[in-house]
Design an enzyme around this catalytic site. Structure first.
Site, PDB file in Angstrom:
ATOM      1  CG  HIS B 191      -1.922  -1.028   1.067  1.00 33.11           C
ATOM      2  ND1 HIS B 191      -2.919  -1.250   0.061  1.00 33.11           N
ATOM      3  CD2 HIS B 191      -2.381  -2.058   1.897  1.00 33.11           C
ATOM      4  CE1 HIS B 191      -3.664  -1.870   0.137  1.00 33.11           C
ATOM      5  NE2 HIS B 191      -3.472  -2.776   1.329  1.00 33.11           N
ATOM      6  CD  GLU B 416      -4.503 -11.481 -12.573  1.00 30.85           C
ATOM      7  OE1 GLU B 416      -4.364 -10.597 -11.602  1.00 30.85           O
ATOM      8  OE2 GLU B 416      -5.208 -12.201 -13.062  1.00 30.85           O
ATOM      9  CG  ASN B 439       0.719  -4.985  -9.469  1.00 32.85           C
ATOM     10  OD1 ASN B 439       1.531  -4.536 -10.144  1.00 32.85           O
ATOM     11  ND2 ASN B 439      -0.264  -4.297  -9.072  1.00 32.85           N
ATOM     12  CG  ASP B 440      -2.116 -10.939  -8.346  1.00 32.57           C
ATOM     13  OD1 ASP B 440      -1.681 -10.979  -7.329  1.00 32.57           O
ATOM     14  OD2 ASP B 440      -3.171 -10.676  -8.726  1.00 32.57           O
ATOM     15  NE  ARG B 450      -0.089  -7.420  -5.149  1.00 26.89           N
ATOM     16  CZ  ARG B 450      -1.140  -7.089  -5.718  1.00 26.89           C
ATOM     17  NH1 ARG B 450      -1.795  -8.262  -6.334  1.00 26.89           N
ATOM     18  NH2 ARG B 450      -1.412  -5.922  -5.696  1.00 26.89           N
ATOM     19  CB  CYS B 488      -3.707  -3.454 -16.590  1.00 28.68           C
ATOM     20  SG  CYS B 488      -4.184  -5.195 -16.199  1.00 28.68           S
TER      21      CYS B 488
END
Lengths: 92, 563
Positions: B191, B416, B439-440, B450, B488
């Site tokens: 975050h 992903e 990200n994944d 993560r 993305c």
């Protein structure tokens, strides 16, 4: 006991900003003022200077509320506070 | 405090170089015990007075800050100050104190009752319940004589040092005061990293030694190198001064391309209608990722058909005639939805999430596709639909068939899961496009959670293994007749990595709208052969750090813009 009704004029209801303006004014008044939804008994009325009570009241746009106060100058105080309730503070 | 200079390393997740004193995020406040009694030696009267004094102190502090603030912030602070000194709250706490409860427990319980009552009213009032709980924490901190929880109040700009930040901290983070973020925990997808990038703040995460930083200590934070230096000297002052003199990025004009004219449409990741309007205003050429779960979060039940049609329609309306890629519900792991996810899974990241929830809870996805189709029919946007967490060509085929039954013409899959990258050719033989969720993809390729700071260096989209899987995906797309490949994930928002992705054959990039100007400015300084050459450098690097530094060294424009 002076008593006066007012119709909530803020389109968002008696929420944060309008409630803060009203609670501050009620807290500065020389007499203790209570507020209740129309039709509720005077015993159930809440402290008008408490922002948390005002927010918990759930008064929406167009809701009629009853203001009550006792003592010298009560009428004038209620008139002044009713005007604040009937103003739409979010259009300012 | 020693005057010796000391540099320690973390992971740079948002560029920028600044020097400022440190303020530490206070420890979270421990709740007082339920109904704890008044301490021996204190009377009911003195306890009531202690509470009144603490409340008055908090109210005065908030009032002073309200006087210094403007607009909405001022209104919020004023209302919060009134809550701190609220008579009804004080009276119900005083009642508990006269029954023998100590001030801390009394105000805790009294405020809890008010917050529950507001929460029950729902909507706007339920949001204000958080303000009541914030005021309560401030009063208890004042009673204990400790610093109030949350981002420290300061008149001077500072570097915020924390363990990690929560999404809720964003709301109170003032970018005029907080110049940089340093955390001991968290990774590139934490975050803190997402907050930093969206606010454009330099940030270093997973800097374990940052726990030793003290309030007021002057530090140099380098969000590019991922370092923090105490007692900064001439060299650091010059670097910070150069960053401060950086050239302002030209506004994005809505036409992503390389220097040789090769087109790279730049799209935005959005969560709803208001977000989409802001993205359109920032020049986004469409939406590369509509996170539909944002319309569902915090809900106990599935939203109605009409509610969904309205939510998706609000996004389509902002991009008439342009592409909007809708990702179907991505529930699970860090985004649980009570009506879809099984909270008891031992390993939610590898559990029933994304497209997989259709097997466990059939019907939700079908109804969502129907709502997307109706919203698409009511608007002019070119609507593409894709499913998250696709692992096999068969799943892609099933999803494409389901979308076709709903009347949606263009269906795709997210890549992903590493298996989807390896079999991209087979997946694209069965659907129309793919979009890489980096990200994944990074988390699964490197087998690194993560959110774990200890694994931050592994959890880096610059990892050559991740880049090889991007290459496998574009190769699969080429074999399937040149079907489109987008990215993305957060990787697309890193201007240097964006160059590499284009060099690897990615067609479109979708990102937070705030990254559009930076990515566009850097893409325009290179041609396609250069991007391909830099992509090869990164693929052949031995580590993420080496890939990053080799590529950055070839992109002098990054320094010009302080990126």
């Amino acid at each position: 006991m002076a008593e006066r009704t007012a119709i909530i004029g803020s389109r968002v209801g008696l929420h944060a900003r309008p409630a803060a303006i009203f609670a501050e004014a009620a807290g500065e008044a020389p007499v203790e003022v209570t507020i209740a939804l129309e039709g509720e008994s005077a015993e159930d009325a809440l402290d008008a200077s408490s922002i948390l009570s005002l927010m918990g009241l759930g008064a929406e746009y167009g809701t009629t509320v009853v203001l009550r106060a006792e003592g010298e100058g009560a009428e004038a105080v209620l008139h002044q506070l009713a005007v604040i309730l009937e103003t739409d503070h979010d259009t300012e | 405090m020693s005057t010796e200079q000391h540099t320690f390393h973390g992971v740079g997740v948002s560029a920028g170089r600044v020097i400022a004193p440190v303020l530490r995020m206070p420890q979270p406040l421990q709740a007082p015990a339920d109904g704890a009694p008044i301490e021996a030696g204190r009377s009911v009267e003195s306890e009531a007075q202690r509470l009144a004094d603490a409340a008055a102190q908090v109210a005065a502090g908030l009032k002073a800050r309200a006087a210094a603030a403007t607009g909405d912030a001022q209104a919020v602070l004023k209302a919060t100050a009134l809550m701190a000194s609220d008579k009804t709250l004080q009276k119900s706490a005083a009642k508990l104190i006269s029954g023998g409860t100590c001030a801390e427990s009394a105000i805790w319980e009294a405020a809890d009752a008010v917050a529950t009552q507001l929460g029950a009213l729902g909507g706007y009032m339920a949001e204000r319940a958080a303000d009541v709980l914030d005021v309560r924490s401030r009063i208890v901190a004042a009673l204990r004589g400790v610093q109030a929880p949350g981002i420290p109040d300061s008149d001077e700009p500072f570097v915020l040092a924390a363990v990690d930040l929560a999404p809720a901290d964003t709301a109170t983070l003032d970018p005029a005061k907080v110049l940089a973020l340093v955390t001991s925990d968290g990774g590139p997808q934490s975050h803190t990293a997402i907050i930093a990038r969206s606010l454009g703040l330099p940030a270093v995460v997973a800097a374990a030694q940052s726990t030793a930083l003290a309030d007021g200590q002057l530090v140099y934070v380098d969000g590019v190198a991922g370092t923090v230096t105490t007692n900064p000297g001439t060299e650091q002052r010059q670097l910070a001064a150069a960053y401060a003199r950086r050239e302002e990025l030209p506004e994005f004009d809505g036409g992503g391309r390389l220097a040789d004219g090769h087109l790279v449409p730049l799209l935005a990741n959005v969560g709803g209608g208001a977000d989409a309007q802001a993205a359109a205003a920032a020049g986004a050429q469409g939406v590369g990722l509509l996170r539909t779960e944002f319309c569902f979060l915090g809900r106990d039940a599935e939203p109605s058909h009409d509610e969904q049609v309205a939510a998706y329609g609000a996004v389509f309306a902002a991009f008439a005639g342009k592409k909007v890629v809708v990702r179907t519900l991505d529930a699970g792991a860090d985004k649980p939805l009570p009506f879809l996810t099984d909270a008891s899974e031992p390993n939610p990241a590898l559990g029933v999430r994304g497209y997989r929830t259709d097997k466990a809870s059939p019907g939700v996805l079908e109804r969502q596709l129907a709502a997307i189709a109706q919203a698409a029919a009511e608007h002019q946007a070119q609507v593409w639909t894709m499913a998250p967490m696709i692992s096999t060509p068969a799943e892609a085929a099933d999803f494409a068939a389901m979308a076709a039954r709903a009347g949606l013409a263009t269906a795709g899959a997210m890549i992903e899961v590493p298996s989807a990258a390896v079999l991209a050719g087979g997946i694209l033989a069965r659907c129309d496009f793919v979009s890489l969720g980096t990200n994944d993809l990074t988390q699964y390729t490197m087998a690194a959670d993560r959110q774990l700071g200890a694994l931050a260096a592994l959890n880096d989209p610059w990892q050559p293994a991740v880049l090889h899987l991007v290459k496998a995906s574009t190769a699969g797309a080429a074999a399937a007749g040149g079907k489109p490949v987008g990215v993305c994930g957060e990787a697309a928002a890193d201007p240097a990595l964006a160059v590499v992705l284009v060099g690897l054959g990615v067609d479109t990039l979708s990102m937070n709208k705030r990254a559009l100007a930076a990515v566009s400015a850097v893409l325009r300084t290179i041609d396609l052969p250069t991007a391909q050459r830099l992509a090869t450098l990164a693929l052949d690097a031995e580590s993420a750090a080496e890939a990053r530094s080799l590529v950055r060294a070839q992109l002098p424009q990054l320094d010009r813009f302080g990126l």
